[in-house]
Design an enzyme around this catalytic site. Structure first.
Site, PDB file in Angstrom:
ATOM      1  N   HIS A 452      -5.581   2.326 -18.291  1.00  0.00           N
ATOM      2  CA  HIS A 452      -4.455   1.908 -19.130  1.00  0.00           C
ATOM      3  C   HIS A 452      -3.157   2.670 -18.873  1.00  0.00           C
ATOM      4  CE1 HIS A 452      -2.469  -0.117 -22.267  1.00  0.00           C
ATOM      5  NE2 HIS A 452      -3.471  -0.264 -23.099  1.00  0.00           N
ATOM      6  N   TYR A 566      -2.110  -2.086 -36.410  1.00  0.00           N
ATOM      7  CA  TYR A 566      -1.363  -1.971 -35.156  1.00  0.00           C
ATOM      8  C   TYR A 566      -1.465  -3.290 -34.405  1.00  0.00           C
ATOM      9  CZ  TYR A 566      -0.081   0.080 -30.552  1.00  0.00           C
ATOM     10  OH  TYR A 566       0.509   0.375 -29.353  1.00  0.00           O
ATOM     11  N   THR A 579       5.458  -0.804 -24.413  1.00  0.00           N
ATOM     12  CA  THR A 579       5.014  -1.438 -25.648  1.00  0.00           C
ATOM     13  C   THR A 579       5.701  -0.828 -26.863  1.00  0.00           C
ATOM     14  OG1 THR A 579       3.155   0.098 -25.920  1.00  0.00           O
ATOM     15  CG2 THR A 579       2.739  -1.950 -24.695  1.00  0.00           C
TER      16      THR A 579
END
Length: 771
Positions: A452, A566, A579
């Protein structure tokens, strides 16, 4: 060794008559072709750099400007207003040039400077135009005159036929919000999660921070925003990802699934061959910048493509304090498929490259043990050479000996096992540090696991959509399930990586930690087919807002409370954007849920549903346009630590757990799939592990008009979470919300609440906070 003989271009022996030189013409031909491809690639890279560098103009426009200036001078006019004469006076040219030639050279220099100035002006204008985001907040289908004029100007200054990175220099920098605005939005987001006393205490801390330390920290952030392209991304990558000390397996990595209902071939090697072939075709397009620039769906607004730069040949390198990324542009591998820039056919990959299966996997018990083991056992010798081969490789491939996918009598349970296998496997048969890894199963099913830190899911999803579509619709298979094409018999067999590794006790401890983490994960994957975004849009409600309200209702019914939620939003409208967080649990969403559960009048519930949907949409737009809450507070916290300051407000804000972590996986290349004639070729999307030990991770994708896929994760060790129970609540909530919008009163509430909600938005009650 056989492969050693194939690697040399000539052999020689010493005889009494002299030296007998034996040239390998085939090897020399391959060397020549390899060099030719290398120079061709350099030329393409240079050409693309020029095209991208002068965008939104084109290189041919330089010639147009030069001809126009020279033609104007031919009519005895001076378009430069004396500048060409000034340039001619200071032009360091040979005296052998005639005055006319010097004038032409001066005109060309002036034309070039004028051309560069026009490019810079156009780029600055485009950057200013792309800084306008008012269009996003206007009602769908009702654009203002300002937005219409803006759209026309953007089209004019955007140029034609852009390459992948053409817009990078024109994207605006991420703005730093005002501390006052961020504090206001934060307090508004926590109001439904706190009682009156807790809210007053948080408000006091926030006001003290805003009037005191916040001003000083904000000054440093503004300074960074002037200097750096993005004031968030580098700190976000380092402190959220690379400085994390826990295992990245489950906690950070995520996965993507194959087609849900079909498997193009049951032959593992054939599926692996086509998958890799398709991926290499994508890499060729990426290297040549032939991929279309990413844009906002349904619009011409460009998105940042910086994350694509590290897609291939990238590995995360562990460190005892912080990690790094190793990225190489060189194709260094153990077979001919990659070392020559020649893209092998799928059949060659199948027959020649997968005959020998071997490898290793990265440690997944924690960053520090892996960093220490790397330093001790992988810093020299064959271990270092083998590790370098993996870390410099384009990507990693696992040929799994299990069968996965939706199969058997219990298709739901098989999908759950499929998700767990992609997320963590057996804990020792994946390389979690690679930018992404393909997993191909014994029955031909495939999937991927992605790291990630280097990029976010949409970047990997774009690759995965291309791979799935190219594999099935372009490359294809013959009637027996094998790859199509002919095999080049000269391809060498792959080399097996060798390892010298003996500390079995340390390996055993690491495997035990990883296995315990993997066994604790509970997954539930299902496709909801009663309806999809088609019917939701007919209600004039955003499908994403509809799903988020569904999750709020499902969580409330299961736990009897609300929680900090979230939802991932992107900030790629800005340069190097990644993001931002959308805090989906709002005053409006809580008011709607409470009203629905208490049996309020149907029209009132509909009104509250629409208000909650509009609120969610507004929060999402704010997050996309730089008006989010959490990245700003995170960067203020980083600055405070650099300055050695302690903020009780920031410390409390950043310590709050996200018990409901959600993300939508959007289809970006719908044109690659035929959802009408081939609806069975549908990917089930992907998922991730839970963020909090007592929370849920929820990934969802709206596929076509009539399907919604969900991936729900939690931990068995938490007695208050159950992925299957939560999935059942999600299904019921979906039906209840659509029933509310479409039919007359027919439903009965499944839970009776004692909370008062009629005046909730103005005077929120003391709602139990999720602990």
């Amino acid at each position: 060794m056989a492969e050693a003989h194939q690697a040399v271009a000539f052999q020689f022996t010493v005889t009494p008559d002299g030296i007998d030189l034996k040239l390998s013409h085939q090897a020399l031909t391959q060397i020549y072709l390899s060099g030719l491809r290398s120079w061709k690639k350099r030329f393409i890279r240079l050409k693309n750099s020029v095209i991208t560098g002068v965008y939104p103009a084109s290189p041919s426009s330089w010639l147009f400007v030069v001809i126009a200036i020279l033609a104007t001078m031919y009519t005895r006019s001076d378009p430069s207003m004396g500048l060409i004469a000034k340039i001619q006076e200071h032009l360091p040219v040979s005296e052998s040039l005639s005055a006319q030639c010097q004038t032409v050279v001066s005109a060309v220099v002036f034309s070039t400077l004028l051309w560069l100035s026009l490019i810079l002006t156009m780029r600055l204008c485009l950057k200013q135009l792309l800084s306008y985001h008012g269009w996003m907040f206007e009602q769908h289908g009702k654009l203002s005159s300002t937005t219409k004029a803006w759209m026309a100007l953007v089209r004019i200054f955007s140029g034609r036929q852009p390459l992948l990175y053409s817009y990078q220099g024109s994207l605006p920098n991420l703005p730093v919000p005002k501390v006052k605005d961020t504090i206001h939005r934060f307090l508004d987001s926590v109001r439904p999660l706190t009682d009156a006393h807790q809210f007053e205490r948080m408000s006091t801390l926030a006001r003290e921070f805003e009037s005191g330390m916040g001003k000083r920290l904000q000054w440093y952030l503004k300074l960074k925003s002037l200097w750096a392209a993005n004031y968030v991304s580098d700190w976000w990558e380092e402190y959220i990802y690379l400085r994390g000390r826990g295992p990245i397996m489950v906690n950070s990595n995520y996965y993507g699934m194959d087609f849900l209902y079909v498997t193009p071939t049951p032959i593992q090697a054939a599926r692996a061959g086509n998958t890799i072939h398709a991926c290499l075709l994508y890499r060729r397009k990426l290297n040549r910048e032939e991929l279309k620039p990413s844009r906002i769906p349904g619009s011409f607004i460009p998105l940042c493509a910086a994350q694509c730069e590290r897609m291939f040949n990238t590995s995360r390198i562990p460190g005892e304090e912080t990690g790094t990324h190793k990225h190489t542009h060189k194709r260094i591998h153990t077979n001919d498929m990659t070392c020559t820039e020649r893209t092998s056919t799928s059949l060659e990959l199948t027959c020649k490259q997968f005959a020998l299966v071997g490898g290793s996997s990265g440690c997944c018990s924690g960053i520090v043990p892996w960093a220490e083991a790397r330093k001790t056992y992988f810093s020299s010798g064959p271990n270092k050479r083998s590790l370098d081969c993996i870390e410099k490789a384009a990507f990693f491939v696992t040929l799994d000996d299990e069968e996965q996918g939706m199969m058997g009598d219990d298709s739901g349970a098989s999908l759950d096992r499929y998700a767990k296998s992609l997320l963590h496997g057996k804990c020792y048969d994946r390389w979690f540090d690679k930018s992404f890894s393909f997993v191909v199963y014994k029955n031909g099913k495939n999937g991927l696991n992605a790291e990630h830190s280097w990029a976010d899911a949409p970047t990997v999803a774009h690759l995965w959509e291309y791979v799935l579509a190219t594999d099935s619709f372009q490359l294809g298979y013959n009637t027996e399930g094998h790859c199509k094409g002919e095999v080049d018999p000269s391809l060498p067999r792959p080399q097996k990586l060798t390892w010298e590794f003996s500390p079995e006790q340390q390996v055993g401890r690491s495997l035990a930690v990883a296995q315990a983490l993997a066994d604790d994960i509970d997954f539930h994957v299902f496709s909801f087919r009663d309806f999809g975004k088609g019917r939701i849009k007919k209600c004039r409600i955003s499908p994403d807002a509809f799903i988020q309200l569904t999750l709020q209702l499902a969580y409330y019914r299961e736990r009897g409370m609300f929680c900090l939620t979230y939802e991932a939003s992107m900030t790629r409208l800005f340069r190097e954007g990644r993001t931002e967080t959308v805090r989906s649990c709002s005053n409006e969403s809580c008011a709607f849920v409470c009203a629905l559960e208490e049996g309020e009048e149907r029209e009132e519930c509909r009104r509250l549903l629409r208000a909650a949907s509009e609120r969610h949409q507004n929060l999402y737009r704010l997050a996309m346009t730089g008006g989010g809450i959490d990245r700003h507070l995170f960067c203020l916290y980083v600055v405070s630590k650099y300055l050695g300051l302690d903020s009780p407000f920031l410390k409390e804000v950043l310590s709050e757990p996200w018990r409901l972590s959600t993300s939508q996986t959007a289809v970006q290349q719908g044109e690659l799939f035929d959802m009408v004639n081939h609806p069975e070729f549908i990917s089930c999307g992907g998922g991730f592990g839970p963020v909090a030990d007592d929370g849920y991770g929820v990934s969802y994708s709206l596929v076509g008009e009539n399907m919604i896929n969900f991936h729900i994760s939690c931990k068995h060790s938490c007695p208050s979470t159950d992925a299957h129970e939560f999935g059942a609540q999600v299904r019921k909530a979906l039906v209840d919300l659509l029933d509310l919008m479409y039919t007359e009163p027919t439903r009965t509430s499944t839970r009776t609440s004692t909370r008062t909600s009629r005046n909730y938005q103005h005077n929120p009650p003391a709602v139990k906070k999720d602990q």
